[in-house]
Design an enzyme around this catalytic site. Structure first.
Site, PDB file in Angstrom:
ATOM      1  N   HIS A   1      13.093   8.004 -15.137  1.00  0.00           N
ATOM      2  CA  HIS A   1      13.802   8.633 -16.646  1.00  0.00           C
ATOM      3  C   HIS A   1      12.677   8.158 -17.900  1.00  0.00           C
ATOM      4  CE1 HIS A   1      15.341   4.436 -17.426  1.00  0.00           C
ATOM      5  NE2 HIS A   1      14.962   4.997 -18.897  1.00  0.00           N
TER       6      HIS A   1
ATOM      7  N   ASP B   1      16.149   6.355 -10.073  1.00  0.00           N
ATOM      8  CA  ASP B   1      15.526   6.214 -10.934  1.00  0.00           C
ATOM      9  C   ASP B   1      14.565   5.390 -11.216  1.00  0.00           C
ATOM     10  OD1 ASP B   1      15.454   6.623 -13.652  1.00  0.00           O
ATOM     11  OD2 ASP B   1      16.235   4.460 -14.641  1.00  0.00           O
TER      12      ASP B   1
ATOM     13  N   SER C   1      12.094   0.422 -20.427  1.00  0.00           N
ATOM     14  CA  SER C   1      12.646   0.689 -19.436  1.00  0.00           C
ATOM     15  C   SER C   1      11.505   0.700 -18.841  1.00  0.00           C
ATOM     16  CB  SER C   1      12.719   2.257 -19.421  1.00  0.00           C
ATOM     17  OG  SER C   1      14.333   2.611 -19.180  1.00  0.00           O
TER      18      SER C   1
END
Length: 474
Positions: free
Chosen positions: A208, A241, A321
């Protein structure tokens, strides 16, 4: 095969309500349609975080309300408090006798505090105990430049030597291997983090973080030494992911990858990344839980991920992230991916509340290898649709199997629609998402021992997991 936690008819009341957006989302389609089930709060996209504005236009900081400054255009406030006047105090009875004590100015309330109570009320009411929660991806979109930037490194004293096993020692080993990633598109810019895995520029991050890098987008990597270099996508895997990018550099310091299988609850860990774009940020905490079934996704995209996460209370915020979760030996044990926020739907700026989640490095390693070699990855597949089984009190109590794919792993093992899986390899399964996460933690060809309940009788069935052959939605 479709490990698809679909909307199965429940044999008891209290089933989960369906929602329609991700990170705070719906039924996770585990190999079918990319949707996920909201089992907790609707979340703002932690992968589409609107950067908090630290300074107004013009770059001058805005004085906070209640700061004690006088109103614009007015004179200074009268100062009669202790120490404010000169000379001897006129005493408590001047001029009209004892005066009532003025209440202290109320501090401005921080936006979002009321939402914390709301979260406490709502968490757990939909999915039941043990169900996967819906969390927000940890990417940091930035539309404004924060008033704090890189640390100033000039004329600083040499750091004190750190003993082995300390946070300082662990961070020093891994900081050179964690980078800041910026993706610029026509819609704006987003930042995240990444971990160097090869000297010649291979970097692992979350899917993402780079998912928006389509036609016309550019990816830049800020290295720990301050250089900024361009990068391209090597391979992506939305289902786990994970993504690998290739930076234009040949002298990088790869991180040492450890083993998440050796972690224990209560063990000290350190998170390193670029929260809110602040590169080389180090936070510490402990492992709060292991094998936590987590469903995460992005509200602006039809994407979903279910994984057996490492839960930590180390501060993780938007922009962390793809960064590293390391043990105190300085080895990467997880890739930070999601948090639970206190913000409601549409409030994407929710931050750390002590519930962060990382993809275990043991599950990430084979995916990373395939992305480097082929640009895509394969995943284990059971070949059945799943949902929550519920007890008479409405709590989730296992994974109820739905349609079984003909010729798939479940079919070959003799599993039937209506069976309730309560354990995998001896580990309890409390929900459909937990079964999906357990299957996803394995590789194609692995054998798993399933404990099931059929017609009120408990039995064990061994299944050999199939493969989606790199086509998770087929």
């Amino acid at each position: 095969m479709n490990e698809n936690p679909q909307q199965l008819p429940q044999n008891q009341p209290g089933s989960n309500p369906e929602q329609g957006s991700t990170p705070g989302s719906q039924n996770p389609s585990y190999g079918a349609s990319p949707q996920e089930r909201t089992q907790q709060l609707p979340m703002g996209g932690y992968g589409q975080h609107q950067q908090q504005q630290f300074a107004p236009q013009g770059g001058q900081p805005r004085p906070p309300q209640g700061s004690g400054q006088h109103p614009a255009g007015g004179s200074a406030y009268p100062q009669f408090g202790p120490g404010a006047h000169q000379g001897t105090s006129p005493g408590p009875n001047w001029p009209y006798g004892p005066q009532p004590v003025a209440p202290a100015p109320e501090k401005p309330k921080r936006r979002g505090l009321a939402l914390v109570a709301l979260t406490a009320l709502l968490v757990g009411t939909a999915g039941g105990v043990g169900g996967a929660a819906v969390y927000s991806a940890t990417n940091d979109s930035t539309s404004n430049t924060p008033s704090v930037t890189s640390p100033l490194n000039g004329n600083q004293a040499a750091p004190a030597s750190a003993p082995d096993g300390s946070v300082q020692s662990a961070a020093a080993k891994v900081l050179p291997s964690v980078v800041k990633i910026a993706v610029a598109t026509s819609q704006g810019e987003a930042t995240g983090s990444g971990i160097v895995i090869s000297k010649d520029g291979l970097i692992v991050t979350n899917n993402h973080v780079v998912a928006g890098a389509g036609s016309g987008a550019t990816i830049s990597v800020m290295l720990n030494d301050g250089r900024t270099v361009p990068a391209t996508i090597k391979g992506t895997d939305p289902l786990t992911d994970l993504a690998v990018i290739h930076a234009s550099a040949t002298d990088l310091t790869p991180a040492k990858l450890g083993s998440s299988g050796k972690l224990a609850v209560g063990q000290g860990v350190v998170a390193i990344g670029s929260p809110f774009g602040l590169e080389a940020t180090v936070t510490s905490g402990i492992v709060s839980a292991l094998n936590r079934p987590v469903t995460s996704g992005d509200a602006q995209q039809d994407s979903t991920t279910v994984f057996p996460a490492i839960q930590t209370d180390a501060a993780i915020n938007p922009g962390n992230s793809g960064g590293a979760l390391i043990d105190l030996a300085g080895q990467v044990v997880g890739i930070n991916s999601a948090i639970k926020t206190a913000g409601g739907s549409g409030q994407s700026e929710g931050g750390n509340i002590g519930l962060g989640f990382a993809i275990p490095i043991d599950q990430a390693k084979p995916i990373i290898d395939e992305l480097v070699a082929k640009g895509k990855a394969t995943h284990a597949r059971l070949g059945v649709q799943v949902g929550d089984a519920q007890s008479s009190d409405g709590l989730s109590n296992g994974a109820r199997l739905g349609e079984v794919t003909s010729g798939g792993a479940a079919d070959k093992a003799g599993l039937h629609a209506g069976d309730v899986v309560t354990a995998v390899d001896g580990k309890a399964i409390a929900s459909g998402d937990a079964l999906v996460a357990a299957v996803r933690s394995h590789r194609p060809g692995d054998q798993v021992k399933l404990t099931i309940t059929r017609n009120g009788q408990t039995q064990s069935i061994t299944a050999t997991l199939g493969s989606d052959n790199g086509n998770p939605t087929g």
